[in-house]
Motif scaffolding. Structure first.
Motif, short mmCIF file in Angstrom:
data_model
loop_
_atom_site.label_atom_id
_atom_site.label_comp_id
_atom_site.label_asym_id
_atom_site.label_seq_id
_atom_site.Cartn_x
_atom_site.Cartn_y
_atom_site.Cartn_z
N CYS A 12 37.86 30.55 -23.30
CA CYS A 12 37.88 29.47 -22.32
C CYS A 12 39.19 28.69 -22.46
N MET A 13 39.84 28.43 -21.32
CA MET A 13 41.07 27.66 -21.31
C MET A 13 40.88 26.37 -20.53
N LEU A 14 41.53 25.33 -21.00
CA LEU A 14 41.48 24.02 -20.35
C LEU A 14 42.85 23.38 -20.48
N GLU A 15 43.47 23.07 -19.36
CA GLU A 15 44.77 22.40 -19.34
C GLU A 15 45.79 23.12 -20.22
N GLY A 16 45.77 24.44 -20.12
CA GLY A 16 46.77 25.24 -20.80
C GLY A 16 46.45 25.61 -22.23
N ARG A 17 45.33 25.13 -22.76
CA ARG A 17 44.98 25.39 -24.15
C ARG A 17 43.71 26.25 -24.25
N VAL A 18 43.59 26.98 -25.33
CA VAL A 18 42.35 27.69 -25.64
C VAL A 18 41.39 26.71 -26.30
N VAL A 19 40.22 26.52 -25.70
CA VAL A 19 39.24 25.59 -26.25
C VAL A 19 38.02 26.31 -26.81
N ALA A 20 37.91 27.61 -26.56
CA ALA A 20 36.83 28.41 -27.16
C ALA A 20 37.24 29.87 -27.14
N ASP A 21 36.92 30.58 -28.21
CA ASP A 21 37.20 32.01 -28.32
C ASP A 21 36.10 32.60 -29.17
N ALA A 22 35.16 33.30 -28.55
CA ALA A 22 33.99 33.77 -29.29
C ALA A 22 33.44 35.03 -28.64
N PRO A 23 32.64 35.81 -29.41
CA PRO A 23 31.92 36.93 -28.79
C PRO A 23 31.06 36.43 -27.63
N ALA A 24 31.01 37.21 -26.57
CA ALA A 24 30.27 36.79 -25.38
C ALA A 24 28.81 36.48 -25.69
N ALA A 25 28.22 37.23 -26.62
CA ALA A 25 26.81 37.03 -26.95
C ALA A 25 26.54 35.68 -27.61
N GLU A 26 27.59 35.03 -28.12
CA GLU A 26 27.41 33.75 -28.81
C GLU A 26 27.65 32.54 -27.93
#
Length: 261
Positions: free
Chosen positions: A206-220
């Motif tokens: 997930c990106m917000l205002e140019g930054r990555v705010v979440a990076d996780a397996p889709a199942a989580e």
């Protein structure tokens, strides 16, 4: 498992305006990584920066251990990076066959040839000698993906491939992508349909205002969590960064089959 693509603290600007801010993430073999976020979150700029169509202001891009930060786009294609851009960007006055064959200039050998691309997109067979500008939106998207496949990529970047298409055409495009994943090619895709993202992706960024705010397996990640990150309701500091190296081929292809369920 070592990363195929390693993005390290990358910034990218449009003039004086920052579009990508200190983004770090990795793509592993077998990943189907979905980039999600509101308009202006930096998703397209990030894909274009990885592909070499947009210059990184700072940071590093490493491809299979090699620093490619300053390499031009055509040299990245020659190493196995292929982008299907938003809006398809076909040569409208050229035939479908000509649009596909022009990608052979990348000089990469592999399983994707004119015949195998037509096998993945059989709707293009009767349109081979039609001009690309005369095709429907779904057919044009098939040509755009097929052209990228003709470079025999090791990583396929897909930007808004469902944009402007009917639901039936979108389903047809995703059905064809199952064959791409079955060949073991990892994908990074920008997609706004969260239901489809959760069905297809092995990882969600997930990106917000140019930054990555979440990076996780889709199942989580639940839909509510994705939506919270999407609109900034959850602070970036609370995001968990989890890198997932999925097994190529079977596991990833299974996710794409869920779309039709």
């Amino acid at each position: 498992m070592s990363a195929l693509l390693d993005i390290g603290s990358v910034d990218a600007h449009h003039g004086q305006l920052p579009a990508v801010r200190s983004v770090s993430l990795q793509v592993h073999p077998g990943d189907i990584l979905a980039l999600v976020g509101a308009n202006g979150a930096g998703k397209t700029t990030l894909l274009r920066t990885v592909a070499g169509a947009h210059r990184a202001s700072s940071g590093t891009l490493r491809w299979d251990g090699e620093d490619i930060t300053c390499l031009p786009a055509h040299q990245r294609v020659a190493r196995g990076l292929a982008l299907v851009p938003e809006g398809r960007r076909l040569f409208a006055g050229m035939t479908v066959r000509e649009n596909l064959l022009v990608a052979r200039a990348a000089g990469r050998r592999g399983p994707w040839t004119l015949d195998t691309v037509l096998g993945a997109f059989p709707q293009l067979q009767p349109k081979l000698h039609a001009r690309a500008g005369e095709l429907s939106g779904g057919q044009q998207q098939a040509v755009a993906i097929g052209r990228a496949l003709m470079t025999n990529p090791r990583l396929l970047l897909l930007d808004e491939i469902s944009l402007g298409l009917s639901p039936l055409a979108v389903q047809g495009v995703y059905d064809a992508l199952r064959g791409v994943v079955g060949q073991g090619t990892p994908l990074v895709l920008v997609e706004k349909d969260l239901q489809r993202v959760q069905a297809v992706a092995t990882r969600i960024v997930c990106m917000l205002e140019g930054r990555v705010v979440a990076d996780a397996p889709a199942a989580e990640l639940s839909r509510a969590q994705i939506t919270a990150h999407y609109f900034g309701a959850q602070r970036p500091e609370s995001a968990r960064t989890v890198h997932h190296a999925g097994s190529p081929g079977e596991a990833s292809a299974d996710n794409l089959y869920k779309v039709a369920a």
